[in-house]
Design a protein around this motif. Structure first.
Motif, PDB file in Angstrom:
ATOM      1  N   ASP A   1     -11.401   7.229  -6.177  1.00  0.00           N
ATOM      2  CA  ASP A   1     -12.128   6.283  -6.589  1.00  0.00           C
ATOM      3  C   ASP A   1     -13.289   5.318  -5.212  1.00  0.00           C
ATOM      4  OD1 ASP A   1     -12.749   2.928  -6.951  1.00  0.00           O
ATOM      5  OD2 ASP A   1     -10.795   2.599  -6.365  1.00  0.00           O
TER       6      ASP A   1
ATOM      7  N   PHE B   1      -8.533   7.226  -2.639  1.00  0.00           N
ATOM      8  CA  PHE B   1      -8.134   6.040  -2.782  1.00  0.00           C
ATOM      9  C   PHE B   1      -9.389   5.453  -1.995  1.00  0.00           C
ATOM     10  CE2 PHE B   1      -3.669   5.418  -3.601  1.00  0.00           C
ATOM     11  CZ  PHE B   1      -4.544   5.204  -5.094  1.00  0.00           C
TER      12      PHE B   1
ATOM     13  N   ASP C   1       5.532   8.988 -15.103  1.00  0.00           N
ATOM     14  CA  ASP C   1       5.191   9.715 -13.499  1.00  0.00           C
ATOM     15  C   ASP C   1       5.397  10.741 -13.165  1.00  0.00           C
ATOM     16  OD1 ASP C   1       5.504   7.002 -12.762  1.00  0.00           O
ATOM     17  OD2 ASP C   1       7.568   6.857 -12.842  1.00  0.00           O
TER      18      ASP C   1
ATOM     19  N   ILE D   1      -4.719  11.746  -6.570  1.00  0.00           N
ATOM     20  CA  ILE D   1      -6.121  10.410  -6.729  1.00  0.00           C
ATOM     21  C   ILE D   1      -6.621  10.153  -5.359  1.00  0.00           C
ATOM     22  CG2 ILE D   1      -6.057   8.062  -7.089  1.00  0.00           C
ATOM     23  CD1 ILE D   1      -3.250   9.250  -8.712  1.00  0.00           C
TER      24      ILE D   1
ATOM     25  N   VAL E   1      -0.663   4.725 -15.173  1.00  0.00           N
ATOM     26  CA  VAL E   1      -0.019   3.464 -14.507  1.00  0.00           C
ATOM     27  C   VAL E   1      -0.033   2.388 -15.193  1.00  0.00           C
ATOM     28  CG1 VAL E   1      -0.054   1.634 -12.144  1.00  0.00           C
ATOM     29  CG2 VAL E   1      -0.833   4.429 -11.915  1.00  0.00           C
TER      30      VAL E   1
ATOM     31  N   LEU F   1      -2.228   1.001  -8.738  1.00  0.00           N
ATOM     32  CA  LEU F   1      -2.306   1.781  -7.701  1.00  0.00           C
ATOM     33  C   LEU F   1      -3.472   1.642  -6.428  1.00  0.00           C
ATOM     34  CD1 LEU F   1      -2.464   5.169  -9.279  1.00  0.00           C
ATOM     35  CD2 LEU F   1      -0.947   3.874  -8.145  1.00  0.00           C
ATOM     36  N   ILE F   2      -4.678   1.308  -6.238  1.00  0.00           N
ATOM     37  CA  ILE F   2      -5.456   0.293  -6.017  1.00  0.00           C
ATOM     38  C   ILE F   2      -5.588  -1.624  -5.803  1.00  0.00           C
ATOM     39  CG2 ILE F   2      -8.053  -0.761  -5.429  1.00  0.00           C
ATOM     40  CD1 ILE F   2      -7.320   1.291  -8.737  1.00  0.00           C
TER      41      ILE F   2
ATOM     42  N   ARG G   1       0.120  -0.966  -0.413  1.00  0.00           N
ATOM     43  CA  ARG G   1      -0.172  -0.244   0.217  1.00  0.00           C
ATOM     44  C   ARG G   1       0.535   1.383  -0.249  1.00  0.00           C
ATOM     45  NH1 ARG G   1      -3.683  -2.092   3.629  1.00  0.00           N
ATOM     46  NH2 ARG G   1      -5.408  -3.267   2.680  1.00  0.00           N
TER      47      ARG G   1
ATOM     48  N   ILE H   1       0.439   4.134  -3.109  1.00  0.00           N
ATOM     49  CA  ILE H   1       0.459   5.079  -2.502  1.00  0.00           C
ATOM     50  C   ILE H   1       1.337   6.462  -3.034  1.00  0.00           C
ATOM     51  CG2 ILE H   1       0.342   7.386  -0.832  1.00  0.00           C
ATOM     52  CD1 ILE H   1      -0.954   5.055   0.943  1.00  0.00           C
TER      53      ILE H   1
ATOM     54  N   LYS I   1      -5.893  -4.652  -3.556  1.00  0.00           N
ATOM     55  CA  LYS I   1      -6.371  -5.137  -3.172  1.00  0.00           C
ATOM     56  C   LYS I   1      -6.727  -5.532  -2.127  1.00  0.00           C
ATOM     57  CE  LYS I   1      -9.686  -4.408  -6.857  1.00  0.00           C
ATOM     58  NZ  LYS I   1      -9.327  -4.235  -8.267  1.00  0.00           N
TER      59      LYS I   1
ATOM     60  N   PHE J   1      -7.314   3.685   3.234  1.00  0.00           N
ATOM     61  CA  PHE J   1      -5.701   3.792   3.285  1.00  0.00           C
ATOM     62  C   PHE J   1      -5.324   4.155   2.319  1.00  0.00           C
ATOM     63  CE2 PHE J   1      -7.753  -0.631   4.171  1.00  0.00           C
ATOM     64  CZ  PHE J   1      -7.126  -0.973   5.914  1.00  0.00           C
ATOM     65  N   ASN J   2      -5.469   5.517   2.328  1.00  0.00           N
ATOM     66  CA  ASN J   2      -4.930   6.722   1.607  1.00  0.00           C
ATOM     67  C   ASN J   2      -3.018   7.242   1.647  1.00  0.00           C
ATOM     68  OD1 ASN J   2      -6.253   7.896  -0.887  1.00  0.00           O
ATOM     69  ND2 ASN J   2      -8.131   7.633   0.779  1.00  0.00           N
ATOM     70  N   LEU J   3      -3.500   7.488   3.232  1.00  0.00           N
ATOM     71  CA  LEU J   3      -2.021   7.364   3.837  1.00  0.00           C
ATOM     72  C   LEU J   3      -1.011   7.074   4.636  1.00  0.00           C
ATOM     73  CD1 LEU J   3      -4.674  10.552   5.902  1.00  0.00           C
ATOM     74  CD2 LEU J   3      -3.267  10.694   3.640  1.00  0.00           C
TER      75      LEU J   3
ATOM     76  N   ARG K   1       3.912   6.017  -5.789  1.00  0.00           N
ATOM     77  CA  ARG K   1       3.614   5.703  -6.883  1.00  0.00           C
ATOM     78  C   ARG K   1       2.027   6.482  -7.675  1.00  0.00           C
ATOM     79  NH1 ARG K   1       4.745   3.574 -10.708  1.00  0.00           N
ATOM     80  NH2 ARG K   1       3.995   2.037 -11.525  1.00  0.00           N
TER      81      ARG K   1
ATOM     82  N   LEU L   1      -9.452   3.185 -14.360  1.00  0.00           N
ATOM     83  CA  LEU L   1      -8.622   4.146 -12.934  1.00  0.00           C
ATOM     84  C   LEU L   1      -6.962   4.033 -13.841  1.00  0.00           C
ATOM     85  CD1 LEU L   1     -10.551   4.995 -10.034  1.00  0.00           C
ATOM     86  CD2 LEU L   1     -10.338   6.277 -12.295  1.00  0.00           C
ATOM     87  N   ASN L   2      -6.497   2.979 -13.411  1.00  0.00           N
ATOM     88  CA  ASN L   2      -5.279   3.182 -13.348  1.00  0.00           C
ATOM     89  C   ASN L   2      -4.480   3.423 -14.946  1.00  0.00           C
ATOM     90  OD1 ASN L   2      -3.897   1.946 -11.076  1.00  0.00           O
ATOM     91  ND2 ASN L   2      -5.092  -0.191 -11.268  1.00  0.00           N
TER      92      ASN L   2
ATOM     93  N   LEU M   1       1.714   9.040  -6.137  1.00  0.00           N
ATOM     94  CA  LEU M   1       2.018  10.644  -6.297  1.00  0.00           C
ATOM     95  C   LEU M   1       3.010  10.824  -7.673  1.00  0.00           C
ATOM     96  CD1 LEU M   1       1.640  10.836  -2.055  1.00  0.00           C
ATOM     97  CD2 LEU M   1       0.204  11.860  -3.785  1.00  0.00           C
ATOM     98  N   GLY M   2       3.226   9.423  -7.906  1.00  0.00           N
ATOM     99  CA  GLY M   2       3.899  10.339  -9.331  1.00  0.00           C
ATOM    100  C   GLY M   2       5.510   9.708  -8.541  1.00  0.00           C
TER     101      GLY M   2
ATOM    102  N   SER N   1     -11.252  -0.284 -11.758  1.00  0.00           N
ATOM    103  CA  SER N   1     -10.202   0.550 -11.504  1.00  0.00           C
ATOM    104  C   SER N   1      -9.443   0.116 -11.722  1.00  0.00           C
ATOM    105  CB  SER N   1      -8.975  -0.822 -10.342  1.00  0.00           C
ATOM    106  OG  SER N   1     -10.764  -0.794  -9.068  1.00  0.00           O
TER     107      SER N   1
ATOM    108  N   ARG O   1       2.283  12.404 -13.868  1.00  0.00           N
ATOM    109  CA  ARG O   1       0.486  12.266 -13.088  1.00  0.00           C
ATOM    110  C   ARG O   1       0.983  12.724 -11.596  1.00  0.00           C
ATOM    111  NH1 ARG O   1       1.631   7.162 -13.260  1.00  0.00           N
ATOM    112  NH2 ARG O   1       3.196   6.544 -11.379  1.00  0.00           N
ATOM    113  N   ALA O   2       2.080  12.932 -11.308  1.00  0.00           N
ATOM    114  CA  ALA O   2       2.544  14.261 -10.501  1.00  0.00           C
ATOM    115  C   ALA O   2       1.907  15.410 -10.676  1.00  0.00           C
ATOM    116  CB  ALA O   2       3.762  14.074 -10.157  1.00  0.00           C
TER     117      ALA O   2
END
Lengths: 407, 217
Positions: free
Chosen positions: B161, B85, B74, B83, B50, A403-404, A313, A317, A406, B88-90, A319, B44-45, A321-322, B41, B77-78
């Motif tokens: 997402d 999710f 990359d 983005i 990605v 990015l996701i 994860r 995360i 699972k 568990f984003n952080l 990735r 989105l990728n 963000l770039g 998903s 995207r930055a």
């Protein structure tokens, strides 16, 4: 930013991190410790005897002679005649000659019979004489001089009375009482574990011993000391020449000596020959410590691998963000660098503490030399290279996950 | 602004995504709904480069994503995306502030001062100390911090997402409200993916992903 990220990420997994650091530290202690011990034992070893041009004995093998007369280990030597000693000592090229005779013992320590010249000519290290901590050279007929370890372990002091044993510890010279006339300072040579007596005394107290049995002749010690018994045999002799350039000449002369077959040993040559025999053990030790390092490396890699899954994860995360390949590889490289760097610092500290606080007969250096620094740099390089392996896995995983994640 | 034409994606021989065409205008708010397993998903990728389509192309701001090298992707995207999710984003071991400014770390165009972060959090109606570690926040708070990180530096495209699926009724609504306000204030394009049709109100365009993805038609 990436350092902060890496640092906090590691802090989040500190148990695994510290275990890896610890295993690297142990391998550093072993690797450097063995290196240091080998190095200083080599110096120590080669410095045992100095400025003695040659050792002469009646035995055959030069290493055997060296082991017996310099290191006081071995099965004893074939005896040479005292007359040969006297004649060789009178060679015009010879500056000094010291007779040595081994055989008796004192509570497990070897006894060497010689004369007062031994303490005037035997040199070790960079040319130091054996020094007296207490007392001095032989005075009376029944004087003994003790190496520092003998005095310390048996608990003897100046003027104490002792009885020596014939050959081994079972047959004591009960009727002959010796007096401690001197105690040597520590020299970190085999002489620290030795008892010295005079060759003439050695001969005198053995006149009552015939074919290994004690025959009591009822001679009083006082009377015996005045009987002026001349030594007949000795184990070997140390020789110093007036001119070192004459070594070959004198060697040739002794080799052709008419009286008996004698062997000339050049100490420096024999010492390095003996040391070469031990090279094998050094190689084995180095191999073992390298194996320990490799094991530590695997510990590090497996702990990195173990956390890969829970880091999926985290990587996703980053990735999103770039963060690209470079960032991921850098993260792993920083981590393994930190593990190895901390391991080295930690291991180094342990090693230094060990050297300072654990008593040893070797004077082990506390300062790293270029070879050690090179070895440490190689360790860092290997671990950085190794960090590529989990980094590749992590990156591959992140491509698969997208990015996701699972999980 | 985003143009997708005959874009396909699949593993080996099995195609799992096939979109004939999709055009998204700048500033548009798109709602994509679809059941799980409908390759949302994957979509989105693909959208944020990605994954790369097996055939066809995705064009963002006139740039064909497939024409970019991995490292340029990359960076792209930055710079251009934010983005959010499902959860568990952080990074749990970083503080709120560190998590948000992480978005600027990999981008050249995104910059944020502490004041900007604070005012963004105000706008998202979250009042926590910036030094709080992310793991100490509630899920609702975490999602707002994630929204702040997506919005910081004013990227043009916000991908979300199922950002509300871990939230309960009230927090869900207020999250949607503050997100909408801020996206509008920044004039960003919002692409919002969810299986929950009740969230669709307020979006310009609503797509049923099952109809968009021809694999399922």
């Amino acid at each position: 930013m990436i350092f902060n990220l890496s640092y906090k990420s590691i802090l989040n997994r500190k148990t695994a991190f510290f275990l890896s650091v610890f295993s690297i530290a142990v391998s550093v202690v072993l690797l450097l410790g063995i290196e240091r011990v080998v190095k200083s034992s080599k110096e120590h070893f080669l410095n045992t005897i100095h400025e003695t041009d040659m050792i002469v004995a009646a035995s055959e093998g030069s290493i055997d002679i060296l082991l017996n007369l310099v290191f006081h280990v071995g099965d004893g030597l074939k005896e040479m005649n005292y007359g040969s000693y006297e004649e060789i000592a009178k060679f015009e090229e010879v500056a000094w000659a010291v007779p040595l005779s081994l055989g008796d013992s004192f509570r497990g320590f070897g006894v060497m019979a010689t004369n007062e010249d031994f303490f005037k000519h035997y040199k070790y290290g960079s040319g130091k004489l054996l020094e007296f901590k207490k007392g001095g050279n032989f005075g009376g007929f029944y004087d003994v001089i003790l190496g520092c370890n003998v005095a310390k372990k048996v608990g003897l002091n100046l003027s104490d009375k002792v009885h020596l044993s014939h050959a081994d510890d079972h047959h004591e010279h009960k009727n002959r009482e010796f007096r401690v006339s001197g105690i040597l300072k520590e020299s970190k040579t085999p002489n620290d574990d030795l008892v010295f007596m005079q060759l003439k005394t050695d001969e005198a107290i053995h006149i009552e011993w015939q074919s290994g049995y004690f025959v009591d002749m009822q001679i009083e010690s006082e009377k015996l000391s005045h009987m002026d018994i001349k030594p007949r045999h000795l184990s070997g002799m140390l020789l110093g020449l007036k001119n070192h350039a004459q070594i070959l000449q004198v060697e040739d002369k002794i080799n052709h000596y008419k009286g008996e077959n004698l062997k000339v040993v050049l100490p420096a040559k024999a010492l390095s020959k003996l040391f070469k025999l031990m090279q094998y053990f050094q190689d084995v030790l180095l191999f073992i410590s390298s194996a320990v390092f490799i094991t530590a490396l695997f510990t590090m890699l497996s702990s990195m691998y173990a956390t890969l899954n829970e880091r999926r994860r985290e990587i996703a995360i980053l990735r999103s963000l770039g963060a690209g390949v470079k960032i991921i590889f850098t993260l792993f490289a920083i981590e393994s660098f930190l593990i190895v760097a901390c391991g080295i610092v930690f291991g180094y500290t342990i090693l230094t503490l060990l050297i300072v606080f654990v008593p040893s007969t070797l004077s082990i250096s506390q300062i790293p030399d270029m070879y050690e620094i090179g070895m440490l740099l190689v360790m860092v390089a290997i671990s950085l290279a190794a960090s590529v392996i989990p980094a590749i896995s992590s990156y591959k995983q992140s491509i698969q996950d997208g990015l996701i994640v699972k999980i | 602004m985003i143009n997708i034409s005959t874009c396909r994606f699949g593993y080996e021989k099995e195609t799992i995504l096939d979109i004939e065409s999709l055009h998204i205008k700048e500033g548009e708010h798109i709602f994509l709904h679809g059941k799980s397993g409908s390759a949302k998903s994957t979509f989105l990728n693909l959208l944020c480069a990605v994954l790369e389509p097996t055939c066809g192309d995705i064009e963002v701001f006139g740039t064909k994503l497939s024409s970019l090298s991995t490292s340029v992707k990359d960076r792209f995207r930055a710079d251009n995306y934010g983005i959010i999710f499902q959860q568990f984003n952080l990074l749990p071991y970083l503080s709120v502030e560190e998590n948000i400014s992480l978005a600027c770390g990999f981008s050249k165009s995104k910059r944020a001062t502490k004041e900007e972060i604070e005012s963004l959090l105000d706008a998202l109606q979250l009042s926590v100390d910036l030094k709080t570690p992310a793991m100490k926040l509630s899920v609702g708070q975490q999602q707002r911090v994630a929204a702040a990180r997506a919005l910081i530096g004013k990227p043009k495209i916000i991908l979300a997402d199922e950002p509300t699926s871990a939230l309960d009724g009230d927090t869900k609504e207020s999250f949607m409200r503050v997100l909408f306000n801020q996206v509008e204030a920044q004039n960003a394009t919002l692409i919002f993916v969810s299986h929950d049709k009740s969230l669709a109100s307020g979006f310009n365009t609503v797509y049923d992903f099952a109809k968009l993805n021809r694999v399922f038609v």
